[in-house]
Design a protein around this motif. Structure first.
Motif, PDB file in Angstrom:
ATOM      1  N   ALA B 160      31.837  40.970  35.649  1.00  0.00           N
ATOM      2  CA  ALA B 160      33.209  40.459  35.557  1.00  0.00           C
ATOM      3  C   ALA B 160      33.838  40.855  34.222  1.00  0.00           C
ATOM      4  O   ALA B 160      35.041  41.110  34.148  1.00  0.00           O
ATOM      5  N   GLY B 161      33.019  40.914  33.181  1.00  0.00           N
ATOM      6  CA  GLY B 161      33.521  41.324  31.867  1.00  0.00           C
ATOM      7  C   GLY B 161      34.022  42.760  31.883  1.00  0.00           C
ATOM      8  O   GLY B 161      35.095  43.065  31.361  1.00  0.00           O
ATOM      9  N   VAL B 162      33.242  43.647  32.494  1.00  0.00           N
ATOM     10  CA  VAL B 162      33.644  45.057  32.573  1.00  0.00           C
ATOM     11  C   VAL B 162      34.919  45.196  33.417  1.00  0.00           C
ATOM     12  O   VAL B 162      35.861  45.897  33.048  1.00  0.00           O
ATOM     13  N   VAL B 163      34.952  44.472  34.533  1.00  0.00           N
ATOM     14  CA  VAL B 163      36.126  44.525  35.420  1.00  0.00           C
ATOM     15  C   VAL B 163      37.365  44.006  34.678  1.00  0.00           C
ATOM     16  O   VAL B 163      38.457  44.576  34.762  1.00  0.00           O
ATOM     17  N   HIS B 164      37.174  42.928  33.936  1.00  0.00           N
ATOM     18  CA  HIS B 164      38.244  42.339  33.114  1.00  0.00           C
ATOM     19  C   HIS B 164      38.846  43.406  32.195  1.00  0.00           C
ATOM     20  O   HIS B 164      40.065  43.574  32.115  1.00  0.00           O
ATOM     21  N   PHE B 165      38.001  44.154  31.531  1.00  0.00           N
ATOM     22  CA  PHE B 165      38.441  45.199  30.608  1.00  0.00           C
ATOM     23  C   PHE B 165      39.127  46.326  31.398  1.00  0.00           C
ATOM     24  O   PHE B 165      40.196  46.807  31.031  1.00  0.00           O
ATOM     25  N   TRP B 166      38.519  46.710  32.502  1.00  0.00           N
ATOM     26  CA  TRP B 166      39.046  47.818  33.315  1.00  0.00           C
ATOM     27  C   TRP B 166      40.458  47.507  33.823  1.00  0.00           C
ATOM     28  O   TRP B 166      41.351  48.330  33.781  1.00  0.00           O
ATOM     29  N   TRP B 167      40.628  46.290  34.296  1.00  0.00           N
ATOM     30  CA  TRP B 167      41.931  45.896  34.847  1.00  0.00           C
ATOM     31  C   TRP B 167      42.991  45.684  33.770  1.00  0.00           C
ATOM     32  O   TRP B 167      44.173  45.608  34.054  1.00  0.00           O
ATOM     33  N   LEU B 168      42.568  45.607  32.536  1.00  0.00           N
ATOM     34  CA  LEU B 168      43.495  45.335  31.447  1.00  0.00           C
ATOM     35  C   LEU B 168      44.147  46.618  30.939  1.00  0.00           C
ATOM     36  O   LEU B 168      45.328  46.626  30.613  1.00  0.00           O
ATOM     37  N   VAL B 169      43.391  47.720  30.889  1.00  0.00           N
ATOM     38  CA  VAL B 169      43.935  48.915  30.257  1.00  0.00           C
ATOM     39  C   VAL B 169      45.056  49.503  31.117  1.00  0.00           C
ATOM     40  O   VAL B 169      45.081  49.334  32.332  1.00  0.00           O
ATOM     41  N   LYS B 170      45.973  50.187  30.452  1.00  0.00           N
ATOM     42  CA  LYS B 170      47.140  50.707  31.151  1.00  0.00           C
ATOM     43  C   LYS B 170      46.819  51.993  31.890  1.00  0.00           C
ATOM     44  O   LYS B 170      47.189  52.152  33.038  1.00  0.00           O
ATOM     45  N   SER B 171      46.168  52.931  31.242  1.00  0.00           N
ATOM     46  CA  SER B 171      45.915  54.200  31.925  1.00  0.00           C
ATOM     47  C   SER B 171      44.682  54.924  31.395  1.00  0.00           C
ATOM     48  O   SER B 171      44.071  55.701  32.100  1.00  0.00           O
ATOM     49  N   ASP B 172      44.322  54.689  30.157  1.00  0.00           N
ATOM     50  CA  ASP B 172      43.186  55.377  29.557  1.00  0.00           C
ATOM     51  C   ASP B 172      41.936  54.538  29.808  1.00  0.00           C
ATOM     52  O   ASP B 172      41.688  53.537  29.139  1.00  0.00           O
ATOM     53  N   ILE B 173      41.123  54.948  30.808  1.00  0.00           N
ATOM     54  CA  ILE B 173      40.014  54.081  31.234  1.00  0.00           C
ATOM     55  C   ILE B 173      38.689  54.465  30.573  1.00  0.00           C
ATOM     56  O   ILE B 173      37.631  53.993  30.974  1.00  0.00           O
ATOM     57  N   ARG B 174      38.720  55.313  29.557  1.00  0.00           N
ATOM     58  CA  ARG B 174      37.463  55.788  28.982  1.00  0.00           C
ATOM     59  C   ARG B 174      36.549  54.658  28.520  1.00  0.00           C
ATOM     60  O   ARG B 174      35.375  54.631  28.844  1.00  0.00           O
ATOM     61  N   GLU B 175      37.104  53.721  27.749  1.00  0.00           N
ATOM     62  CA  GLU B 175      36.251  52.672  27.174  1.00  0.00           C
ATOM     63  C   GLU B 175      35.636  51.768  28.235  1.00  0.00           C
ATOM     64  O   GLU B 175      34.422  51.601  28.273  1.00  0.00           O
ATOM     65  N   PRO B 176      36.477  51.177  29.129  1.00  0.00           N
ATOM     66  CA  PRO B 176      35.848  50.345  30.168  1.00  0.00           C
ATOM     67  C   PRO B 176      34.886  51.148  31.039  1.00  0.00           C
ATOM     68  O   PRO B 176      33.861  50.613  31.480  1.00  0.00           O
ATOM     69  N   ALA B 177      35.165  52.425  31.253  1.00  0.00           N
ATOM     70  CA  ALA B 177      34.265  53.244  32.064  1.00  0.00           C
ATOM     71  C   ALA B 177      32.914  53.394  31.373  1.00  0.00           C
ATOM     72  O   ALA B 177      31.867  53.384  32.025  1.00  0.00           O
ATOM     73  N   LEU B 178      32.947  53.497  30.053  1.00  0.00           N
ATOM     74  CA  LEU B 178      31.696  53.623  29.297  1.00  0.00           C
ATOM     75  C   LEU B 178      30.857  52.347  29.448  1.00  0.00           C
ATOM     76  O   LEU B 178      29.657  52.400  29.733  1.00  0.00           O
ATOM     77  N   TYR B 179      31.510  51.203  29.273  1.00  0.00           N
ATOM     78  CA  TYR B 179      30.785  49.931  29.440  1.00  0.00           C
ATOM     79  C   TYR B 179      30.244  49.820  30.864  1.00  0.00           C
ATOM     80  O   TYR B 179      29.114  49.386  31.089  1.00  0.00           O
ATOM     81  N   GLY B 180      31.063  50.219  31.824  1.00  0.00           N
ATOM     82  CA  GLY B 180      30.651  50.156  33.224  1.00  0.00           C
ATOM     83  C   GLY B 180      29.437  51.040  33.475  1.00  0.00           C
ATOM     84  O   GLY B 180      28.503  50.655  34.189  1.00  0.00           O
ATOM     85  N   ALA B 181      29.440  52.235  32.865  1.00  0.00           N
ATOM     86  CA  ALA B 181      28.327  53.163  33.059  1.00  0.00           C
ATOM     87  C   ALA B 181      27.040  52.586  32.476  1.00  0.00           C
ATOM     88  O   ALA B 181      25.973  52.663  33.096  1.00  0.00           O
TER      89      ALA B 181
END
Lengths: 304, 209
Positions: B160-181
């Motif tokens: 849920a934490g990763v999803v929270h971050f992913w849904w927050l960013v406007k367009s540059d998903i690099r950081e949440p994608a890294l956490y997700g990976a």
């Protein structure tokens, strides 16, 4: 960050040693470096105006150090760092489309097109923060009139400069470039709509959209397209970058409106940079007296 | 505190101090006014990022212990988990206080309407029972199996934490994608191990008194 492998450069691109050494000598002899001086060049003969009297200005450091300019990175401090070497001379702006006199203006010509005014405007970002900025420029209408829009012209489409070599960070922004924006013709001709060439008495810093940007103070900040190279008068509503990227979140109009939330966050309040607690956001960013008539009879929830 | 106890808890104390450094840097920056033009945003982002990092660090303990032959890492699992909870609490407090200024109605609407806030709240709520039952006493009370089952909530908290971050960013998903990976990798390491290994060691070896 990623960069091109320096070893992949062909030998033809290597600077000959004598040139390299002589350039060092030249640079050393020119200290302080003129390029740095140019970055803070003062603009002369600016007419003060009554706009924004009584507003507390956002400090220069924040105005020039906290920016959204995705071509130079998506972090707020990225543009100040990465836009340093943007080449803003030579620079031309093409005005074309549904006009009687399509023209290409040189930037130095644009600077002399109309008397430069200082206007203190509130600036509200769609992300929920705001600033008060002493912009320098003149009404966009002055430039558009020079091209003489014809009777077909109903909208104005703007396009930003885009050069992946000067803007390598753009690849990660998650939105397509060149950046595009648009206004209805009556919005574009409105006296509040400003073509900006400077701020705080000086030439526009690169990170703020040098050498020429748009400011539409009653709309969210992203409507104020930066580093403009092309202005096209058109018949139909033009595509705009954020609207294409996410049509539910970013409408074509994007007028500041506390009643119409961004799907992911409320727009009822904003944090003025420099203040700890939030203040209420005003309809049309407080410019309703001047612009509300443009949208008479329109459902602002539908045309957000 | 006796020397024996000190010697036993010293490593955990060192780890805690190291991971509390970001908090002290934030506090120092806040009072020095050196957190940049938008200090509240900075605090929100930093506390959120450290919550995620520490959650992932907590989840890395088990696979590293097994695959990389670092069994002693287990001593730090609780410390890391509690630090994650602590940063999550600070993150939530920043939202409640500095961002919304105790506007409970607005926050209620946010939690229901804004899916990234819903996800963030879910992540925090999943961590609460884990923090509360992190003591040896609770392991005994719940029984090893029950405790372990409850503490699987950590997977929900991280996801849920990763999803929270992913849904927050406007367009540059690099950081949440890294956490997700990283999270996906840690989960994969678990699935792979589970097939081959004998039942796990009793959980009471976790924590350190």
């Amino acid at each position: 960050m990623r960069g091109r492998n320096p070893f992949s450069l062909p030998w033809s691109m290597v600077t000959p040693k004598h040139v390299y050494l002589s350039r060092r000598r030249v640079l050393a002899s020119l200290l302080p470096i003129p390029a740095v001086a140019a970055a803070t060049q003062r603009l002369e003969g600016i007419r003060k105006t009554g706009y924004g009297q009584g507003e507390k200005l956002t400090p220069y450091e924040a105005v020039t150090g906290y920016n959204n300019f995705y071509e130079f990175g998506t972090g707020k401090e990225d543009p100040a760092r990465n836009a340093k070497n943007l080449r803003t001379r030579p620079w031309t702006v093409r005005v074309e489309g549904e006009v009687l006199k399509p023209r290409t203006f040189d930037i130095d010509e644009v600077l002399k097109l109309a008397p430069l005014e200082e206007r203190i405007y509130r600036h509200r970002c769609v992300e929920g923060w705001s600033m008060v900025v002493p912009w320098i420029g003149f009404p966009l209408a002055e430039l558009l009139k020079k091209a003489e829009p014809n009777s077909n012209a109903r909208f104005v489409a703007f396009e930003s400069f885009y050069d992946p070599r000067q803007m390598p960070q753009a690849a990660w922004a998650g939105i397509p470039f060149p950046y595009m924006e648009g206004l209805r013709l009556d919005e574009a001709m409105h006296p509040l709509t400003l073509l900006v060439v400077g701020l705080y008495g000086e030439i526009l810093p690169n990170q703020n959209g040098a050498p020429l940007r748009l400011i539409v103070p009653w709309k969210y900040g992203f409507k104020g397209i930066k580093s403009i190279v092309r202005i096209r008068l058109v018949k139909n509503q033009p595509p705009t970058t954020w609207n294409l990227a996410n049509p539910r979140e970013y409408g074509f109009y994007s007028n500041v409106n506390p009643q119409v939330d961004h799907p992911r966050w409320s727009q009822a309040k904003e944090r003025r940079i420099g203040e700890l607690f939030k203040r209420d956001t005003l309809l049309f960013n407080g410019y309703g007296n001047e612009v509300a008539h443009l949208y008479e009879g329109m459902d602002l929830r539908k045309y957000y | 505190m006796g020397m024996a106890v000190l010697r036993k808890t010293l490593p955990q104390m060192l780890v805690s101090s190291a991971f509390l450094a970001p908090l002290f840097l934030l506090l120092y920056g806040f009072f020095r006014d050196s957190l940049g033009p938008n200090p509240v945003e900075k605090i929100t982002h930093e506390t959120g990022q450290w919550t995620l990092r520490l959650l992932l660090a907590t989840l890395a303990v088990t696979p590293l212990r097994r695959c990389a032959g670092m069994p002693w890492l287990i001593r730090f699992r609780r410390t890391l988990g509690l630090l994650a909870f602590f940063y999550g609490l600070l993150h939530l407090l920043t939202y409640v206080w500095l961002d919304q200024f105790f506007d409970w109605k607005a926050m209620g609407r946010d939690i229901l309407k804004r899916r990234f806030i819903t996800a963030g709240m879910m992540s925090f709520l999943a961590m609460v029972p884990l923090a509360l039952t992190s003591t040896r006493g609770w392991i005994v009370r719940l029984g090893g199996k029950g405790w372990q089952r409850l503490h699987r909530l950590v997977y929900l908290a991280a996801a849920a934490g990763v999803v929270h971050f992913w849904w927050l960013v406007k367009s540059d998903i690099r950081e949440p994608a890294l956490y997700g990976a990283v999270l996906a990798l840690l989960m994969l390491a678990r699935l792979k191990k589970k097939g081959r290994q004998a039942p796990r060691a009793p959980v009471s070896t976790s924590g350190s008194g």
